[in-house]
Scaffold this active site. Structure first.
Site, PDB file in Angstrom:
ATOM      1  N   CYS A  21       3.868 -24.301  19.643  1.00  0.00           N
ATOM      2  CA  CYS A  21       2.883 -23.382  20.204  1.00  0.00           C
ATOM      3  C   CYS A  21       1.498 -23.945  19.949  1.00  0.00           C
ATOM      4  O   CYS A  21       1.178 -24.337  18.827  1.00  0.00           O
ATOM      5  CB  CYS A  21       3.004 -22.014  19.549  1.00  0.00           C
ATOM      6  SG  CYS A  21       4.699 -21.407  19.537  1.00  0.00           S
ATOM      7  N   ARG A  74       6.923 -10.571  -2.911  1.00  0.00           N
ATOM      8  CA  ARG A  74       7.612 -11.267  -1.821  1.00  0.00           C
ATOM      9  C   ARG A  74       7.034 -12.663  -1.609  1.00  0.00           C
ATOM     10  O   ARG A  74       5.876 -12.915  -1.935  1.00  0.00           O
ATOM     11  CB  ARG A  74       7.542 -10.464  -0.519  1.00  0.00           C
ATOM     12  CG  ARG A  74       6.146 -10.083  -0.065  1.00  0.00           C
ATOM     13  CD  ARG A  74       6.234  -8.786   0.748  1.00  0.00           C
ATOM     14  NE  ARG A  74       4.993  -8.407   1.414  1.00  0.00           N
ATOM     15  CZ  ARG A  74       3.980  -7.805   0.820  1.00  0.00           C
ATOM     16  NH1 ARG A  74       4.013  -7.559  -0.462  1.00  0.00           N
ATOM     17  NH2 ARG A  74       2.916  -7.461   1.520  1.00  0.00           N
ATOM     18  N   LYS A  84      -2.793  -9.769   4.672  1.00  0.00           N
ATOM     19  CA  LYS A  84      -3.019  -9.084   5.949  1.00  0.00           C
ATOM     20  C   LYS A  84      -3.771  -7.778   5.716  1.00  0.00           C
ATOM     21  O   LYS A  84      -3.387  -6.985   4.869  1.00  0.00           O
ATOM     22  CB  LYS A  84      -1.681  -8.817   6.624  1.00  0.00           C
ATOM     23  CG  LYS A  84      -0.965 -10.103   6.977  1.00  0.00           C
ATOM     24  CD  LYS A  84       0.457  -9.854   7.412  1.00  0.00           C
ATOM     25  CE  LYS A  84       1.200 -11.143   7.653  1.00  0.00           C
ATOM     26  NZ  LYS A  84       1.596 -11.831   6.407  1.00  0.00           N
ATOM     27  N   ARG A 119       1.997 -15.212  -2.285  1.00  0.00           N
ATOM     28  CA  ARG A 119       0.668 -14.619  -2.170  1.00  0.00           C
ATOM     29  C   ARG A 119       0.655 -13.176  -2.657  1.00  0.00           C
ATOM     30  O   ARG A 119      -0.323 -12.710  -3.220  1.00  0.00           O
ATOM     31  CB  ARG A 119       0.228 -14.684  -0.702  1.00  0.00           C
ATOM     32  CG  ARG A 119      -1.033 -13.907  -0.386  1.00  0.00           C
ATOM     33  CD  ARG A 119      -1.454 -14.095   1.062  1.00  0.00           C
ATOM     34  NE  ARG A 119      -1.703 -15.503   1.353  1.00  0.00           N
ATOM     35  CZ  ARG A 119      -1.534 -16.068   2.557  1.00  0.00           C
ATOM     36  NH1 ARG A 119      -1.132 -15.344   3.573  1.00  0.00           N
ATOM     37  NH2 ARG A 119      -1.777 -17.346   2.727  1.00  0.00           N
ATOM     38  N   TYR A 120       1.742 -12.486  -2.389  1.00  0.00           N
ATOM     39  CA  TYR A 120       1.839 -11.067  -2.725  1.00  0.00           C
ATOM     40  C   TYR A 120       2.717 -10.889  -3.958  1.00  0.00           C
ATOM     41  O   TYR A 120       3.550 -11.744  -4.258  1.00  0.00           O
ATOM     42  CB  TYR A 120       2.486 -10.313  -1.560  1.00  0.00           C
ATOM     43  CG  TYR A 120       1.668 -10.218  -0.302  1.00  0.00           C
ATOM     44  CD1 TYR A 120       0.592  -9.336  -0.214  1.00  0.00           C
ATOM     45  CD2 TYR A 120       1.983 -10.989   0.809  1.00  0.00           C
ATOM     46  CE1 TYR A 120      -0.134  -9.220   0.969  1.00  0.00           C
ATOM     47  CE2 TYR A 120       1.263 -10.875   1.992  1.00  0.00           C
ATOM     48  CZ  TYR A 120       0.206  -9.991   2.059  1.00  0.00           C
ATOM     49  OH  TYR A 120      -0.503  -9.882   3.221  1.00  0.00           O
ATOM     50  N   CYS A 133      -0.557 -22.354  16.995  1.00  0.00           N
ATOM     51  CA  CYS A 133       0.152 -22.158  15.724  1.00  0.00           C
ATOM     52  C   CYS A 133      -0.776 -22.202  14.497  1.00  0.00           C
ATOM     53  O   CYS A 133      -1.612 -23.088  14.365  1.00  0.00           O
ATOM     54  CB  CYS A 133       1.212 -23.246  15.572  1.00  0.00           C
ATOM     55  SG  CYS A 133       2.136 -23.086  14.037  1.00  0.00           S
ATOM     56  N   ASP A 189      -5.907 -16.373  13.839  1.00  0.00           N
ATOM     57  CA  ASP A 189      -6.410 -17.022  12.626  1.00  0.00           C
ATOM     58  C   ASP A 189      -7.444 -18.090  13.000  1.00  0.00           C
ATOM     59  O   ASP A 189      -7.453 -18.600  14.116  1.00  0.00           O
ATOM     60  CB  ASP A 189      -5.256 -17.692  11.866  1.00  0.00           C
ATOM     61  CG  ASP A 189      -4.309 -16.675  11.236  1.00  0.00           C
ATOM     62  OD1 ASP A 189      -4.776 -15.582  10.843  1.00  0.00           O
ATOM     63  OD2 ASP A 189      -3.106 -16.975  11.137  1.00  0.00           O
TER      64      ASP A 189
HETATM   65  C1  LIG Z   1       2.762 -12.332   6.224  1.00  0.00           C
HETATM   66  C2  LIG Z   1       3.144 -12.796   4.910  1.00  0.00           C
HETATM   67  C3  LIG Z   1       4.042 -12.070   4.130  1.00  0.00           C
HETATM   68  C4  LIG Z   1       4.691 -10.795   4.600  1.00  0.00           C
HETATM   69  O1  LIG Z   1       3.776  -9.773   4.780  1.00  0.00           O
HETATM   70  P1  LIG Z   1       4.298  -8.327   5.186  1.00  0.00           P
HETATM   71  O2  LIG Z   1       3.031  -7.564   5.419  1.00  0.00           O
HETATM   72  O3  LIG Z   1       5.111  -7.828   4.044  1.00  0.00           O
HETATM   73  O4  LIG Z   1       5.116  -8.470   6.420  1.00  0.00           O
HETATM   74  C5  LIG Z   1       4.349 -12.561   2.887  1.00  0.00           C
HETATM   75  N1  LIG Z   1       3.804 -13.695   2.415  1.00  0.00           N
HETATM   76  C6  LIG Z   1       2.921 -14.406   3.142  1.00  0.00           C
HETATM   77  C7  LIG Z   1       2.349 -15.638   2.555  1.00  0.00           C
HETATM   78  C8  LIG Z   1       2.564 -13.987   4.419  1.00  0.00           C
HETATM   79  O5  LIG Z   1       1.706 -14.708   5.151  1.00  0.00           O
HETATM   80  S1  SF4 Z   2       5.786 -22.139  13.520  1.00  0.00           S
HETATM   81 FE1  SF4 Z   2       4.084 -22.363  14.968  1.00  0.00          FE
HETATM   82  S2  SF4 Z   2       4.816 -23.796  16.555  1.00  0.00           S
HETATM   83 FE2  SF4 Z   2       6.593 -23.055  15.426  1.00  0.00          FE
HETATM   84  S3  SF4 Z   2       7.356 -21.320  16.647  1.00  0.00           S
HETATM   85 FE3  SF4 Z   2       5.978 -20.497  15.059  1.00  0.00          FE
HETATM   86  S4  SF4 Z   2       3.962 -20.374  16.054  1.00  0.00           S
HETATM   87 FE4  SF4 Z   2       5.250 -21.725  17.307  1.00  0.00          FE
END
Ligand SMILES: *Cc1c(COP(=O)(O)O)cnc(C)c1O
Ligand code: SF4
Length: 354
Positions: A107, A94, A315, A90-91, A110, A271
């Protein structure tokens, strides 16, 4: 002491007996668990004090999971930002790389509820090799975040092999692991696991504590084992109604994390994940949580409060209104609500970075 494998094997995956032992009707819980798997190991189960407490809410199926019309299956658009299966790019620099389809506890809130613990999340040696090839072929990737599911449910040997292949890629500067295991199955952080992890520095680990009652002698010992081999530990918390939406509970959690050498990194606004609407708070409530931290306690205890933008925008940090006005005089508000003025410098022209 029981091994983590034995504890995991004793996990409850059918709510019938559990519901009966707490005097509840098992049927509605069974219907939910058929759609969204449940798994609670004896350690995490032992943290429950009563029906509906913050531990219960995170782990036990709730009929409301099936009556959520507000939210979406894949709100972060992960599937469309995956150039190869189970890797989200996405970024610019990374990637998020899912290397495990299972977790030590499922969870209820999740974000990947649509697939963790389900057959759809096919992660194989081949899909992992494909992900590693993708990273190798993309020199712009300098940060790899191992996620899932929970990466620390893989065997020491498999983790060693994945980390070794990633470390062999020269442009991979840092490796991060995102894992809830230190919270939900701290027994997994064994001396032999940390002997594997410590070979691959710089390696960072972000864990996921949501409530002070998750900080126990066991989870503190797990974090100490990792901190002792030089793994910087961070924490990502999801803000949730009835779990940690009280600013004082959140402050206590952040302070207690620092005591176990875990640095708060993010608080996430929940979310818009289908089946989790009953956990959501308003953004205003999230800002109140941050207001109750900044200035009132150690800056180290103040994480960034972020919304993961629906649709995959990444984010976005949110701050209370400390900056009241920009211009030749900047008007600022401190944590007590007092107003301060800062005489601003004339802006220089900053070259645009593209
Ligand atoms: C959260 C996330 C990251 C990491 O984000 P940081 O702000 O660098 O911690 C990278 N890729 C995806 C798809 C994410 O959801
Ligand atoms: S991936 Fe989802 S279910 Fe698994 S530990 Fe993380 S929050 Fe919990």
């Amino acid at each position: 002491m029981e091994s983590w494998q034995e504890l995991l094997k004793k996990s409850i995956t059918d709510p019938t007996d559990l519901a009966r032992s707490f005097g509840l009707d098992p049927e509605p819980l069974r219907v939910v668990a058929a759609r969204y798997p449940m798994r609670i190991n004896p350690y995490y189960l032992s943290l429950i004090r009563e029906v509906g407490d913050p531990i219960w809410k995170q782990a036990i199926p709730d009929a409301r999971e099936l009556h959520d019309s507000a939210c979406h299956i894949d709100p972060l658009n992960e599937e469309n930002q995956s150039p190869v299966p189970n890797l989200v790019h996405r970024y610019p620099d990374r990637v998020l790389f899912m290397i495990s389809s299972t977790c030590a506890m499922y969870c209820r809130f999740c974000t990947r509820k649509r697939k963790v613990g389900c057959a759809e999340m096919a992660i194989t040696d081949k899909s992992i090799a494909t992900g590693i090839d993708y990273i190798r072929e993309h020199p712009e990737i300098r940060d790899v975040i191992l996620s899932g599911g929970d990466p620390l449910l893989l065997s020491d040997g498999r983790l060693d092999s994945i980390l070794c292949r990633l470390r062999a890629i020269p442009h991979v500067e840092i490796i991060r692991i995102g894992s809830r295991v230190p919270v939900v199955l701290p027994q997994r952080i064994t001396p032999s696991l940390v002997r594997v992890l410590r070979k691959y520095h710089p390696l960072y680990l972000n864990t996921h504590f949501n409530h002070p009652s998750e900080i126990t002698a066991e989870s503190a010992a797990a974090c100490a084992r990792m901190a002792n081999v030089g793994i910087p530990l961070g924490n990502q918390t999801v803000l949730m109604r009835g779990v940690n939406d009280d600013p004082l509970v959140m402050r206590r959690l952040m302070q207690q994390l620092l005591q176990i050498r875990v640095r708060p990194y993010y608080i996430y606004q929940a979310d818009l994940v289908q089946g989790t609407d009953h956990f959501r708070t308003s953004v205003e409530e999230g800002l109140e949580v941050i207001k109750a931290l900044r200035g009132h306690t150690s800056g180290l205890a103040v994480p960034a409060y972020v919304i993961d933008a629906p649709g995959g925008g990444g984010k976005i940090p949110l701050l209370p209104d400390y900056l009241q006005q920009l211009g030749s005089e900047v008007i600022l508000k401190n944590y007590r609500g007092d107003i301060y003025r800062y005489s601003n410098a004339a802006p220089t022209v900053i070259p645009v970075v593209t």
